[in-house]
Design an enzyme around this catalytic site. Structure first.
Site, PDB file in Angstrom:
ATOM      1  N   SER A  34      -9.084  -2.226  -7.500  1.00 30.21           N
ATOM      2  CA  SER A  34      -8.489  -3.365  -6.799  1.00 30.21           C
ATOM      3  C   SER A  34      -9.623  -4.194  -6.222  1.00 30.21           C
ATOM      4  O   SER A  34     -10.721  -3.673  -6.016  1.00 30.21           O
ATOM      5  CB  SER A  34      -7.613  -2.866  -5.645  1.00 30.21           C
ATOM      6  OG  SER A  34      -7.233  -3.942  -4.796  1.00 30.21           O
TER       7      SER A  34
ATOM      8  N   TYR B 231      -5.625   2.471   1.661  1.00 31.27           N
ATOM      9  CA  TYR B 231      -5.642   1.920   0.304  1.00 31.27           C
ATOM     10  C   TYR B 231      -7.064   1.518  -0.086  1.00 31.27           C
ATOM     11  O   TYR B 231      -7.559   1.912  -1.147  1.00 31.27           O
ATOM     12  CB  TYR B 231      -4.706   0.712   0.218  1.00 31.27           C
ATOM     13  CG  TYR B 231      -4.620   0.099  -1.169  1.00 31.27           C
ATOM     14  CD1 TYR B 231      -4.021   0.794  -2.219  1.00 31.27           C
ATOM     15  CD2 TYR B 231      -5.147  -1.166  -1.435  1.00 31.27           C
ATOM     16  CE1 TYR B 231      -3.941   0.240  -3.494  1.00 31.27           C
ATOM     17  CE2 TYR B 231      -5.065  -1.727  -2.706  1.00 31.27           C
ATOM     18  CZ  TYR B 231      -4.454  -1.020  -3.728  1.00 31.27           C
ATOM     19  OH  TYR B 231      -4.374  -1.568  -4.988  1.00 31.27           O
TER      20      TYR B 231
HETATM   21  P1  NAP Z   1       3.734  -1.233  -9.764  1.00 32.56           P
HETATM   22  O1  NAP Z   1       4.482  -2.277 -10.522  1.00 32.56           O
HETATM   23  O2  NAP Z   1       4.311  -0.669  -8.521  1.00 32.56           O
HETATM   24  O3  NAP Z   1       3.363  -0.065 -10.790  1.00 32.56           O
HETATM   25  C1  NAP Z   1       2.829   1.156 -10.359  1.00 32.56           C
HETATM   26  C2  NAP Z   1       2.998   2.189 -11.465  1.00 32.56           C
HETATM   27  O4  NAP Z   1       2.358   3.399 -11.048  1.00 32.56           O
HETATM   28  C3  NAP Z   1       4.467   2.533 -11.719  1.00 32.56           C
HETATM   29  O5  NAP Z   1       4.644   2.750 -13.103  1.00 32.56           O
HETATM   30  C4  NAP Z   1       4.639   3.829 -10.948  1.00 32.56           C
HETATM   31  O6  NAP Z   1       5.642   4.675 -11.480  1.00 32.56           O
HETATM   32  C5  NAP Z   1       3.282   4.479 -11.187  1.00 32.56           C
HETATM   33  N1  NAP Z   1       3.011   5.540 -10.224  1.00 32.56           N
HETATM   34  C6  NAP Z   1       2.941   5.437  -8.867  1.00 32.56           C
HETATM   35  N2  NAP Z   1       2.689   6.649  -8.348  1.00 32.56           N
HETATM   36  C7  NAP Z   1       2.599   7.526  -9.370  1.00 32.56           C
HETATM   37  C8  NAP Z   1       2.366   8.920  -9.477  1.00 32.56           C
HETATM   38  N3  NAP Z   1       2.182   9.699  -8.396  1.00 32.56           N
HETATM   39  N4  NAP Z   1       2.342   9.487 -10.710  1.00 32.56           N
HETATM   40  C9  NAP Z   1       2.559   8.741 -11.800  1.00 32.56           C
HETATM   41  N5  NAP Z   1       2.812   7.423 -11.775  1.00 32.56           N
HETATM   42  C10 NAP Z   1       2.828   6.820 -10.566  1.00 32.56           C
HETATM   43  O7  NAP Z   1       2.335  -1.820  -9.276  1.00 32.56           O
HETATM   44  P2  NAP Z   1       1.027  -2.319 -10.071  1.00 32.56           P
HETATM   45  O8  NAP Z   1       0.477  -3.419  -9.280  1.00 32.56           O
HETATM   46  O9  NAP Z   1       1.289  -2.526 -11.501  1.00 32.56           O
HETATM   47  O10 NAP Z   1       0.081  -1.059  -9.861  1.00 32.56           O
HETATM   48  C11 NAP Z   1      -0.758  -0.555 -10.875  1.00 32.56           C
HETATM   49  C12 NAP Z   1      -2.154  -0.365 -10.320  1.00 32.56           C
HETATM   50  O11 NAP Z   1      -2.717  -1.640 -10.015  1.00 32.56           O
HETATM   51  C13 NAP Z   1      -2.210   0.438  -9.032  1.00 32.56           C
HETATM   52  O12 NAP Z   1      -3.286   1.355  -9.108  1.00 32.56           O
HETATM   53  C14 NAP Z   1      -2.458  -0.614  -7.969  1.00 32.56           C
HETATM   54  O13 NAP Z   1      -3.086  -0.102  -6.838  1.00 32.56           O
HETATM   55  C15 NAP Z   1      -3.333  -1.560  -8.753  1.00 32.56           C
HETATM   56  N6  NAP Z   1      -3.478  -2.922  -8.197  1.00 32.56           N
HETATM   57  C16 NAP Z   1      -2.424  -3.758  -8.065  1.00 32.56           C
HETATM   58  C17 NAP Z   1      -2.607  -5.055  -7.589  1.00 32.56           C
HETATM   59  C18 NAP Z   1      -1.498  -6.048  -7.487  1.00 32.56           C
HETATM   60  O14 NAP Z   1      -1.667  -7.090  -6.842  1.00 32.56           O
HETATM   61  N7  NAP Z   1      -0.376  -5.828  -8.080  1.00 32.56           N
HETATM   62  C19 NAP Z   1      -3.884  -5.486  -7.234  1.00 32.56           C
HETATM   63  C20 NAP Z   1      -4.944  -4.601  -7.361  1.00 32.56           C
HETATM   64  C21 NAP Z   1      -4.730  -3.328  -7.862  1.00 32.56           C
HETATM   65  P3  NAP Z   1       7.141   4.774 -10.818  1.00 32.56           P
HETATM   66  O15 NAP Z   1       7.939   3.651 -11.436  1.00 32.56           O
HETATM   67  O16 NAP Z   1       7.608   6.128 -11.242  1.00 32.56           O
HETATM   68  O17 NAP Z   1       6.986   4.633  -9.331  1.00 32.56           O
END
Ligand code: NAP
Length: 277
Positions: A137, A150
């Site tokens: 991130s 985080y």
């Molecule tokens: P998201 O739409 O909430 O997706 C998160 C994914 O991770 C979902 O498929 C969720 O599965 C899965 N997950 C969460 N906890 C888990 C666990 N214990 N075991 C297996 N799967 C798990 O959010 P996202 O933004 O795409 O997040 C993906 C990554 O990007 C994360 O690492 C997040 O920190 C990073 N990120 C996001 C942003 C942003 O602005 N969106 C910015 C920087 C970094 P479930 O459906 O089962 O919960």
């Protein structure tokens, strides 16, 4: 299109994981995606029957990870690219947030990703080839009040990613830490864990931050499909970077941080150097 690959992506039910899976499938790759429920499994496999393969896995189920990866290698094929995407954001003032919340944050965002790397590396080493993308991130480079757990987890993953990248480069394996800015995923919505407020001293600082994040959820600047295409470009590259920022917010904020860090280092240089000898 570059040569078809097998990608193993953790967390393909929504957000970046889903977007990357879709773009990779459209580009002719095969994708093994991890999910945590039957509905997510069925939805994912329906994206491209035969080429979208789901595996049930919570990345904190550390004892299960080696078996899941072995099964994928045997039944689906060699994992060319591991994408450690599964993760979530904890939001809360440090003093208000239980240690258990921090442990959980690190279990998912750090230990889960490390366990996945440890499971795929023996296969990649054997083949002298492979690429690992760790989704960190901009919060792995910059900080703001209210997300210490985080940011701590993402700084940790940035550091681990860079280090392991140096260890495996001579073995033909690349590691890229991908640091997105704010993107339209479920991150600040259904996935975020928010510690309740309890200490009024922090109201003035933190209430507006929490409120602004809630307001902005779903309307962030970044498009996950574009992030996915950028990641595919990096995966196709002969010499991928150790770090990749995604989004203009990420690059602007990280540049500001680097320049204020450089300034602070300069300002205190004499004291820093005074301890030698
Ligand atoms: P998201 O739409 O909430 O997706 C998160 C994914 O991770 C979902 O498929 C969720 O599965 C899965 N997950 C969460 N906890 C888990 C666990 N214990 N075991 C297996 N799967 C798990 O959010 P996202 O933004 O795409 O997040 C993906 C990554 O990007 C994360 O690492 C997040 O920190 C990073 N990120 C996001 C942003 C942003 O602005 N969106 C910015 C920087 C970094 P479930 O459906 O089962 O919960």
């Amino acid at each position: 299109m570059s040569a078809a690959k097998i990608l193993l992506i953790t967390g393909v039910s929504s957000g970046f994981g889903r977007a990357l899976a879709q773009e990779a499938l459209a580009a002719g790759h095969r994708v093994v995606g991890t999910v945590r429920g039957e509905q997510a499994r069925d939805e994912f496999e329906a994206l491209a029957p035969g080429n979208a393969v789901a595996r049930m896995l919570d990345v904190t189920d550390f004892d299960a990870i080696d078996g899941v990866v072995a099964d994928i290698e045997e039944k689906v094929g060699p994992v060319d690219v591991l994408v450690n995407n599964a993760g979530y954001g904890h939001e809360g003032i440090l003093e208000e947030s239980p240690l258990a919340d921090m442990r959980r944050q690190f279990d998912v965002n750090v230990f889960g990703a490390v366990a996945m790397m440890k499971a795929v590396l023996p296969y990649m080493r054997g083949r002298r080839k492979g690429h690992i993308l760790n989704i960190t991130s901009m919060g792995g480079h910059i900080t703001l009040p209210g997300i210490s757990y985080y940011c701590g987890s993402k700084f940790a993953l940035e550091g681990i990613s860079e280090t392991v990248g140096k260890e495996v480069k001579p073995l033909g394996i690349s590691v890229t830490a991908v640091a997105p800015g704010s993107f339209r995923t479920d991150w600040a919505g259904r996935s975020m864990v928010r510690s309740p407020r309890s200490i009024p001293d922090y109201d003035g600082l933190f209430d507006p931050i929490r409120e602004a994040r809630q307001q902005k959820s779903g309307r962030q600047l970044g498009d996950p499909a574009k992030a996915a295409r950028a990641m595919l470009e990096v995966i196709a590259h002969d010499s991928p970077p150790a770090h990749l920022l995604l989004g203009s917010d990420a690059i602007d904020l990280v540049r500001q941080k680097l320049s204020s860090l450089a300034q602070e280092i300069d300002q205190w240089e004499a004291l820093t150097r005074s301890t030698d000898g």
